[in-house]
Design an enzyme around this catalytic site. Structure first.
Site, mmCIF file in Angstrom:
data_model
loop_
_atom_site.group_PDB
_atom_site.id
_atom_site.type_symbol
_atom_site.label_atom_id
_atom_site.label_comp_id
_atom_site.label_asym_id
_atom_site.label_seq_id
_atom_site.Cartn_x
_atom_site.Cartn_y
_atom_site.Cartn_z
ATOM 1 C CG ASP A 206 -0.552 -0.900 2.633
ATOM 2 O OD1 ASP A 206 -0.202 -1.387 3.719
ATOM 3 O OD2 ASP A 206 -0.530 0.324 2.387
ATOM 4 C CD GLU A 273 -2.732 -3.104 6.778
ATOM 5 O OE1 GLU A 273 -2.105 -2.849 7.822
ATOM 6 O OE2 GLU A 273 -2.482 -2.547 5.684
#
Length: 541
Positions: A206, A273
């Site tokens: 993330d 990401e």
């Protein structure tokens, strides 16, 4: 534990990864929220799709203010989702079906209820005093710089116990870890080692460009490029060029440490990401040798039209060579409006399979978000049922992410569409019921069955998994892709519109027709007739 062998399979090159948002997949406990046993129960459904791996959004212990992206214990499964034994059983069941399992790792920040933060905030001389980003107030009492939080307002929050501000790039309850502190790096690597030892096949990282911040806490300058699209209109965050709070060069050395740990194990993968700003440069540096295996950005996730140029130009910008890194393509996930609605195709579910084909034909891996195989549109969630703090902050200019997070519709006629025996945590909408799995299963030409057919066919074509890539020079709305391996080329021509498209070409260019992929486009006398949201596949030896 599966340790690294001399030969790596590099299964992630060309992989199709199915993202599961566990809160909304299947509830087996009867509390209205999906769980790990629900995922295990539907693994045969996932396997039938032909995907190579699943990415499970956060399921570790959390107060759930940001639905798992605020971690209070990295090593414990949240009781909402089950137990560590449930996860181990899920992992074993997935591996028995040949499905890899990627775990969402939120390493840039924790919950303010994490024991690390509770200790750090108590004073400036405890063992974890430097584990988070702390700064003194200015002479006038304000925060140390102009940095903004993604979810609104300043990214600094005053903490009276220490008499200092702490950094939070998202909610104020999500304090940022201080990666300039060596002990923090060691601690998060130990977290990753725990899950790798348990048997996970890798991590989706993330916001991995957020790990480090500028140690001098310099102000961000104005953004010289004004972001386009509705997603950027409501939030002043985009008015800054995020030069000092994101994408710092120190990130790269830590990613190399994380990659070295991952490489101690067999066939594990890091999927990063990346944020939008300087996304192409970030992609090339973050996926360079000994860093991330694959990474995705917001290029197509934020696109508002399904133009051929959007797919083609982005792929060209990221590069086609192994030395330029491997991208991971996505047009849907839990953070963005579903593409069927974003592209204005909510009344055209037949468009879903060709959009899936588009991202899985590009060089690299691809992520398919749960429900995309059903061509689900964005769900309408009334204001009084909005759960997303991002949506509540900016409503009505932005309604948040709940519309992409509503439960999977498994059965049309069940009161809660087969998702739960209790009231779901987010509402089930009628347009989703009409596209339920049970209903589409019975329809040979449904988006679900066409998507299944295509993905399973694709995985048997080496050219589409690892071949070199070129683009055909075609006008909108046609996207032409050529993938070549071992002297054999597969030609794909996709029609990304709701009108029939005609293309003149002979077999030397378009190739001889291939079958088994689930699309139909007549080729008569050197003339291709591609139906709306249809595709042609040919082979050139």
């Amino acid at each position: 534990m599966r340790r690294k062998t001399e030969q790596q399979t590099e299964w992630w090159k060309g992989a199709v990864i199915y993202q599961i948002y566990p809160r909304s997949f299947l509830d087996t406990s009867g509390n209205g929220t999906g769980d790990l046993r629900g995922i295990e129960q539907k693994l045969d459904y996932v396997a039938d799709l032909g995907v190579d791996a699943i990415w499970i959004s956060p399921f570790v212990a959390s107060p759930m203010l940001d639905f798992g992206y605020d971690v209070s214990d990295y090593l414990a499964v949240d009781p909402l989702f089950g137990t560590l034994d449930d996860f181990s059983q899920l992992l074993e069941a997935a591996h028995e079906r040949g499905i890899k399992v990627l775990m969402d790792q939120v390493l840039s920040h924790t919950s303010d209820r994490h024991p690390w933060f509770i200790e750090s905030r108590e004073g400036r001389d405890n063992e974890k005093a430097d584990w988070y980003v702390w700064a003194d107030a200015t002479e006038t009492g304000g925060p140390p710089n102009n940095w903004l939080a993604v979810f609104g307002g300043s990214s600094w929050q005053w903490e009276p116990r220490r008499g200092q501000y702490y950094l939070h790039n998202f909610l104020r309850q999500q304090p940022d870890l201080n990666y300039h502190c060596p002990e923090v790096q060691d601690a998060v690597l130990d977290v990753c080692r725990f899950w790798l030892d348990l048997g996970v096949d890798g991590f989706r990282l993330d916001v991995c460009a957020f790990y480090f911040h500028d140690a001098k806490l310099r102000d961000n300058p104005p953004n010289p490029v004004k972001q386009q699209g509705a997603h950027f209109m409501f939030n002043p965050y985009s008015l800054q060029a995020h030069k000092y709070d994101i994408g710092r060069p120190e990130n790269l050395a830590f990613l190399e440490r994380l990659r070295a740990l991952t490489d101690e194990y067999e066939d594990r993968v890091l999927l990063g990401e990346l944020n939008q700003e300087e996304g192409e440069q970030l992609h090339k540096s973050y996926t360079a040798k000994d860093r991330l295996h694959i990474a995705y950005g917001y290029w197509l996730l934020g696109a508002e039209t399904p133009s051929a140029a959007a797919f083609r130009d982005t792929a060209r910008a990221l590069g086609h060579d192994d030395m330029e890194g491997w991208p991971c393509w996505a047009i849907d996930n839990h953070d963005f409006t579903r593409s069927q609605s974003r592209f204005g195709l909510q009344d055209n579910p037949e468009a879903g399979p060709v959009l899936t084909a588009a991202i899985t034909l590009l060089r690299g891996a691809a992520c398919i978000y749960q429900g995309a195989e059903l061509s689900l549109p964005e769900a309408e969630v009334p204001y009084d049922q909005i759960a997303d703090p991002y949506g509540r902050e900016f409503y009505p200019a932005y309604r948040g992410r709940d519309g992409a997070r509503t439960p999977m519709p498994w059965a049309k006629d069940d009161p809660n569409a087969g998702f739960s025996k209790a009231r779901p945590w987010l509402p089930m909408t009628q347009p989703h019921r009409d596209l339920a799995v049970e209903k589409q299963d019975r329809e040979p030409g449904s988006p679900l069955n066409r998507t299944r057919t295509f993905i399973n066919w694709r995985r048997e074509q080496p050219q589409l998994l690892r071949g070199s890539m070129d683009f055909l020079d075609l006008p909108e709305p046609l996207l032409g892709i050529k993938r070549t391996l071992d002297g054999r080329s597969i030609i794909a021509i996709l029609n990304l519109s709701d009108d029939e498209a005609i293309h003149e070409c002979d077999e030397t260019v378009c190739g001889q027709a291939l079958s088994g992929h689930g699309f139909f486009a007549p080729h008569r006398d050197g003339r291709l007739e591609i139906p709306a949201f249809g595709a042609w596949f040919g082979v050139v030896e």
